[in-house]
Write an enzyme that holds these catalytic residues in place. Structure first.
Site, PDB file in Angstrom:
ATOM      1  CG  HIS A 175      -1.857  -1.102   1.364  1.00  0.00           C
ATOM      2  ND1 HIS A 175      -1.769  -2.059   2.341  1.00  0.00           N
ATOM      3  CD2 HIS A 175      -2.941  -1.433   0.634  1.00  0.00           C
ATOM      4  CE1 HIS A 175      -2.761  -2.923   2.217  1.00  0.00           C
ATOM      5  NE2 HIS A 175      -3.482  -2.575   1.184  1.00  0.00           N
TER       6      HIS A 175
ATOM      7  N   GLY B  10      -2.989  -1.840  -7.393  1.00  0.00           N
ATOM      8  CA  GLY B  10      -1.858  -2.752  -7.499  1.00  0.00           C
ATOM      9  C   GLY B  10      -2.071  -3.836  -8.542  1.00  0.00           C
TER      10      GLY B  10
HETATM   11  P1  AMP Z   1      -6.361  -4.058  -0.436  1.00  0.00           P
HETATM   12  O1  AMP Z   1      -6.243  -3.226   0.802  1.00  0.00           O
HETATM   13  O2  AMP Z   1      -5.817  -5.444  -0.273  1.00  0.00           O
HETATM   14  O3  AMP Z   1      -7.739  -4.006  -1.041  1.00  0.00           O
HETATM   15  O4  AMP Z   1      -5.398  -3.390  -1.492  1.00  0.00           O
HETATM   16  C1  AMP Z   1      -5.509  -2.027  -1.825  1.00  0.00           C
HETATM   17  C2  AMP Z   1      -4.703  -1.765  -3.055  1.00  0.00           C
HETATM   18  O5  AMP Z   1      -3.346  -2.107  -2.793  1.00  0.00           O
HETATM   19  C3  AMP Z   1      -5.143  -2.609  -4.260  1.00  0.00           C
HETATM   20  O6  AMP Z   1      -5.058  -1.813  -5.433  1.00  0.00           O
HETATM   21  C4  AMP Z   1      -4.143  -3.729  -4.261  1.00  0.00           C
HETATM   22  O7  AMP Z   1      -3.931  -4.285  -5.546  1.00  0.00           O
HETATM   23  C5  AMP Z   1      -2.897  -2.996  -3.792  1.00  0.00           C
HETATM   24  N1  AMP Z   1      -1.945  -3.951  -3.234  1.00  0.00           N
HETATM   25  C6  AMP Z   1      -2.149  -4.827  -2.227  1.00  0.00           C
HETATM   26  N2  AMP Z   1      -1.050  -5.579  -2.015  1.00  0.00           N
HETATM   27  C7  AMP Z   1      -0.139  -5.170  -2.929  1.00  0.00           C
HETATM   28  C8  AMP Z   1       1.198  -5.565  -3.240  1.00  0.00           C
HETATM   29  N3  AMP Z   1       1.817  -6.549  -2.588  1.00  0.00           N
HETATM   30  N4  AMP Z   1       1.832  -4.938  -4.248  1.00  0.00           N
HETATM   31  C9  AMP Z   1       1.212  -3.949  -4.951  1.00  0.00           C
HETATM   32  N5  AMP Z   1      -0.040  -3.536  -4.702  1.00  0.00           N
HETATM   33  C10 AMP Z   1      -0.713  -4.131  -3.706  1.00  0.00           C
END
Ligand code: AMP
Length: 288
Positions: A45, A154
């Site tokens: 994040h 991401g």
């Molecule tokens: P989440 O909180 O899991 O819904 O993720 C929020 C955003 O962070 C989304 O766009 C995810 O794709 C991105 N994201 C989560 N983990 C990663 C990672 N390891 N690398 C890159 N982006 C990430």
């Protein structure tokens, strides 16, 4: 020695306050980037946020665990929530949009976006049939609420990135969707809030997923037969102790199935459960 003190982020919980904050930014002629998250923040994040800072004067981070994208049997109730910790990681951010569920979905809420195209590619949608309706609806709302110039997502959630990109295009939302490469632990495991569910033993096994992905990608790039590589890769994942949902080679843009490694650019995508934790990951397949 004097240290500069970063300001704690301003937490906004109601729409009128969000609109006032955005109006102030706009009156000052400032651009806005949005980073949507479900909290339990990690370095993945933070990488999105650093990219956001490069692309706009103001950065809004949303933190909202969206009930609409979880099926009844999924982990909405147990999803890690750590707002205090998250806010400590967001020092200097211009606004944290953290609406309550009732603010996002007030009583009588009756509208849903049902994406097609990449949302029906037969990957996540096969195993999480509610997921992209929930994602598309909440992301559309977040984009309309925050009116960002750019929004960052991401590549970790590769199909989601495609769905959101198409959503913004199809609905003429005046925002540029930017994909950010996957951030990994030192042993290759893709960072995820759900990694917190892994037991110590599972955490040792978890990087196998990425190792198999990389190995398969190398073999596919060397023109080995696709079906054999995917079959052997799938078996390696299962032998490591995962329950495999899918291991699929797809076209990077359309997410359509491919018959040949020359149909590129290609992406190899995987989802598998390790105990109660469902992990997803993906890599590019690049022919030399
Ligand atoms: P989440 O909180 O899991 O819904 O993720 C929020 C955003 O962070 C989304 O766009 C995810 O794709 C991105 N994201 C989560 N983990 C990663 C990672 N390891 N690398 C890159 N982006 C990430």
């Amino acid at each position: 020695m004097s240290r500069s003190v970063a300001l704690p982020p301003r937490v906004v919980r109601a729409l009128p306050a969000l609109r006032r904050a955005i109006a102030q930014f706009r009156e000052a002629g400032e651009t806005i980037a949005l980073v949507p998250t479900m909290g339990a923040l990690h370095e993945g994040h933070l990488t999105l946020i650093r990219q956001a800072r490069k692309r706009a004067r103001r950065v809004i981070v949303s933190i909202f665990v969206n009930p609409a994208q979880f099926a009844p049997n999924e982990d909405f109730a147990s999803y890690p929530r750590s707002l205090t910790n998250d806010l400590a990681m967001l020092e200097g951010i211009d606004a944290v949009w953290a609406p309550a569920v009732e603010t996002m979905y007030p009583q009588g809420f009756a509208t849903q976006i049902v994406p097609q195209g990449p949302a029906k590619a037969g990957l996540e949608d096969t195993f999480r049939p509610y997921f992209f309706n929930g994602v598309a609806t909440v992301v559309a709302k977040l984009l309309i609420q925050c009116t960002p110039d750019v929004a960052l997502f991401g590549e970790k959630d590769f199909q989601q990135l495609k769905v959101v990109t198409r959503l913004a295009r199809d609905l003429d939302l005046p925002v540029k969707i930017i994909g950010v490469p996957i951030v990994r632990e030192r042993d290759g495991l893709a960072m995820s809030s759900r990694n917190a569910y892994l037991s110590a033993a599972e955490r040792t096994t978890a990087p196998t997923l990425y190792r198999v992905l990389k190995d398969c990608a190398t073999r596919l790039a060397a023109d080995e037969q696709i079906a054999r590589v995917l079959d052997e890769g799938g078996r390696a994942i299962e032998q490591a102790g995962f329950a495999l949902d899918y291991l699929e080679l797809r076209h990077t843009e359309s997410l359509g199935k491919v018959e040949s490694a020359d149909a590129g650019p290609l992406r190899l995508l995987v989802a598998a459960k390790l105990g109660r934790t469902r992990l997803i990951d993906n890599v590019a397949v690049r022919k030399r």
